[in-house]
Design a protein around this motif. Sequence first.
Motif, PDB file in Angstrom:
ATOM      1  N   GLY A 258       5.177  31.594   6.339  1.00 54.99           N
ATOM      2  CA  GLY A 258       5.970  30.734   7.214  1.00 54.99           C
ATOM      3  C   GLY A 258       5.307  29.405   7.516  1.00 54.99           C
ATOM      4  N   TRP A 259       4.266  29.036   6.776  1.00 56.65           N
ATOM      5  CA  TRP A 259       3.567  27.757   6.847  1.00 56.65           C
ATOM      6  C   TRP A 259       2.661  27.615   8.068  1.00 56.65           C
ATOM      7  CZ3 TRP A 259       4.578  26.728   2.132  1.00 56.65           C
ATOM      8  CH2 TRP A 259       5.864  26.833   1.608  1.00 56.65           C
ATOM      9  N   ARG A 260       2.611  28.613   8.955  1.00 54.42           N
ATOM     10  CA  ARG A 260       1.826  28.493  10.184  1.00 54.42           C
ATOM     11  C   ARG A 260       0.331  28.310   9.905  1.00 54.42           C
ATOM     12  NH1 ARG A 260       1.764  32.597  15.385  1.00 54.42           N
ATOM     13  NH2 ARG A 260       0.267  31.374  16.571  1.00 54.42           N
ATOM     14  N   MET A 261      -0.208  29.063   8.940  1.00 53.37           N
ATOM     15  CA  MET A 261      -1.631  28.941   8.631  1.00 53.37           C
ATOM     16  C   MET A 261      -1.952  27.525   8.165  1.00 53.37           C
ATOM     17  SD  MET A 261      -3.945  30.352   5.561  1.00 53.37           S
ATOM     18  CE  MET A 261      -2.988  29.275   4.531  1.00 53.37           C
ATOM     19  N   HIS A 262      -1.151  26.986   7.255  1.00 51.24           N
ATOM     20  CA  HIS A 262      -1.402  25.634   6.753  1.00 51.24           C
ATOM     21  C   HIS A 262      -1.376  24.617   7.893  1.00 51.24           C
ATOM     22  CE1 HIS A 262      -0.653  27.417   2.817  1.00 51.24           C
ATOM     23  NE2 HIS A 262      -1.183  26.333   2.294  1.00 51.24           N
ATOM     24  N   ARG A 263      -0.365  24.721   8.741  1.00 48.46           N
ATOM     25  CA  ARG A 263      -0.253  23.765   9.852  1.00 48.46           C
ATOM     26  C   ARG A 263      -1.438  23.897  10.802  1.00 48.46           C
ATOM     27  NH1 ARG A 263       5.928  24.815   9.506  1.00 48.46           N
ATOM     28  NH2 ARG A 263       6.589  22.875   8.512  1.00 48.46           N
ATOM     29  N   ALA A 264      -1.845  25.118  11.106  1.00 46.83           N
ATOM     30  CA  ALA A 264      -2.989  25.337  11.996  1.00 46.83           C
ATOM     31  C   ALA A 264      -4.285  24.832  11.361  1.00 46.83           C
ATOM     32  CB  ALA A 264      -3.118  26.818  12.359  1.00 46.83           C
ATOM     33  N   ALA A 265      -4.321  24.777  10.035  1.00 54.11           N
ATOM     34  CA  ALA A 265      -5.496  24.275   9.316  1.00 54.11           C
ATOM     35  C   ALA A 265      -5.505  22.750   9.244  1.00 54.11           C
ATOM     36  CB  ALA A 265      -5.551  24.871   7.913  1.00 54.11           C
ATOM     37  N   GLY A 266      -4.493  22.097   9.822  1.00 53.78           N
ATOM     38  CA  GLY A 266      -4.460  20.642   9.853  1.00 53.78           C
ATOM     39  C   GLY A 266      -3.668  19.988   8.747  1.00 53.78           C
ATOM     40  N   VAL A 267      -2.909  20.775   8.003  1.00 53.99           N
ATOM     41  CA  VAL A 267      -2.085  20.236   6.924  1.00 53.99           C
ATOM     42  C   VAL A 267      -0.690  19.961   7.484  1.00 53.99           C
ATOM     43  CG1 VAL A 267      -1.102  20.662   4.642  1.00 53.99           C
ATOM     44  CG2 VAL A 267      -3.380  21.536   5.206  1.00 53.99           C
ATOM     45  N   ARG A 268      -0.200  18.762   7.250  1.00 55.28           N
ATOM     46  CA  ARG A 268       1.171  18.460   7.650  1.00 55.28           C
ATOM     47  C   ARG A 268       2.084  18.909   6.519  1.00 55.28           C
ATOM     48  NH1 ARG A 268      -1.868  14.302   8.836  1.00 55.28           N
ATOM     49  NH2 ARG A 268      -0.947  12.822   7.373  1.00 55.28           N
ATOM     50  N   ILE A 269       2.919  19.869   6.831  1.00 53.17           N
ATOM     51  CA  ILE A 269       3.799  20.490   5.837  1.00 53.17           C
ATOM     52  C   ILE A 269       5.231  20.020   6.071  1.00 53.17           C
ATOM     53  CG2 ILE A 269       4.851  22.677   5.125  1.00 53.17           C
ATOM     54  CD1 ILE A 269       2.101  22.687   4.148  1.00 53.17           C
ATOM     55  N   THR A 270       5.863  19.581   5.008  1.00 50.82           N
ATOM     56  CA  THR A 270       7.299  19.351   4.999  1.00 50.82           C
ATOM     57  C   THR A 270       7.847  20.256   3.909  1.00 50.82           C
ATOM     58  OG1 THR A 270       6.947  17.047   5.596  1.00 50.82           O
ATOM     59  CG2 THR A 270       9.118  17.630   4.750  1.00 50.82           C
ATOM     60  N   ALA A 271       8.717  21.174   4.295  1.00 53.88           N
ATOM     61  CA  ALA A 271       9.265  22.126   3.324  1.00 53.88           C
ATOM     62  C   ALA A 271      10.770  22.171   3.472  1.00 53.88           C
ATOM     63  CB  ALA A 271       8.669  23.512   3.551  1.00 53.88           C
ATOM     64  N   ASP A 272      11.456  22.443   2.386  1.00 49.68           N
ATOM     65  CA  ASP A 272      12.910  22.526   2.478  1.00 49.68           C
ATOM     66  C   ASP A 272      13.384  23.947   2.802  1.00 49.68           C
ATOM     67  OD1 ASP A 272      12.651  23.739  -0.006  1.00 49.68           O
ATOM     68  OD2 ASP A 272      13.652  22.153  -1.121  1.00 49.68           O
ATOM     69  N   GLY A 273      12.480  24.731   3.379  1.00 51.80           N
ATOM     70  CA  GLY A 273      12.820  26.066   3.853  1.00 51.80           C
ATOM     71  C   GLY A 273      11.781  26.544   4.848  1.00 51.80           C
ATOM     72  N   PRO A 274      12.160  27.461   5.754  1.00 50.23           N
ATOM     73  CA  PRO A 274      11.222  27.935   6.770  1.00 50.23           C
ATOM     74  C   PRO A 274      10.171  28.911   6.235  1.00 50.23           C
ATOM     75  CG  PRO A 274      13.309  29.071   6.995  1.00 50.23           C
ATOM     76  CD  PRO A 274      13.498  28.031   5.923  1.00 50.23           C
ATOM     77  N   ARG A 275      10.400  29.434   5.036  1.00 48.44           N
ATOM     78  CA  ARG A 275       9.472  30.385   4.430  1.00 48.44           C
ATOM     79  C   ARG A 275       9.232  30.002   2.978  1.00 48.44           C
ATOM     80  NH1 ARG A 275       8.119  34.948   6.393  1.00 48.44           N
ATOM     81  NH2 ARG A 275       8.186  36.056   4.435  1.00 48.44           N
ATOM     82  N   ALA A 276       8.130  30.467   2.455  1.00 46.45           N
ATOM     83  CA  ALA A 276       7.784  30.212   1.058  1.00 46.45           C
ATOM     84  C   ALA A 276       8.578  31.168   0.167  1.00 46.45           C
ATOM     85  CB  ALA A 276       6.292  30.412   0.846  1.00 46.45           C
TER      86      ALA A 276
END
Length: 174
Positions: free
Chosen positions: A46-64
């Motif tokens: 759900g991209w939470r780990m990446h965001r918490a690691a300081g990566v700004r994520i833009t995805a065209d869906g809420p899950r991978a």
Amino acid sequence: MTLTYPEVGATAGPGPLPAGYHHLRHRTAVGRGAADFTFAGSAVTGWRMHRAAGVRITADGPRALPGTRVTCRIGLGPLALTAPCEVVLAVDEPRRAGFAYGTLPGHPECGEESFLVELGGDGTVWFTVTAFSRPGRRLTRLGGPLVPLFQRLYALHCGRTLRRLTARRTAPHR
């Protein structure tokens, strides 16, 4: 846009990674038990780990999910690296969860990276980053041996971040 490498899905198995690339495999214990596994798997997909690691994520869906387009941005202002990717593999099994994405044109590298959470037989929750890559732009070619070092440090950081998120989930609230 199409993926910038032909070996799509090569990070999925335990076998050898494709020749001609820098290889990375990093494994970190991030928790213990089914609840930690479920949480960690959701944080990764759900991209939470990446965001918490300081990566700004833009995805065209809420899950991978396969086909999901993702743009990762690391850094600030004109020094920020932008990395467009596409999810090529999603895993949602009773003891394994995660995904792999591959590079699209404009990514500084060419290759694939997977983020997998596994529940071991002894109850340990493992997080594994597996990647193969080679320079995709002049900037990364100029970076030479620093690029694989940065990738290894990023994998370590992701493991620590996921372990911290998982521990917070189970810590008593004050």
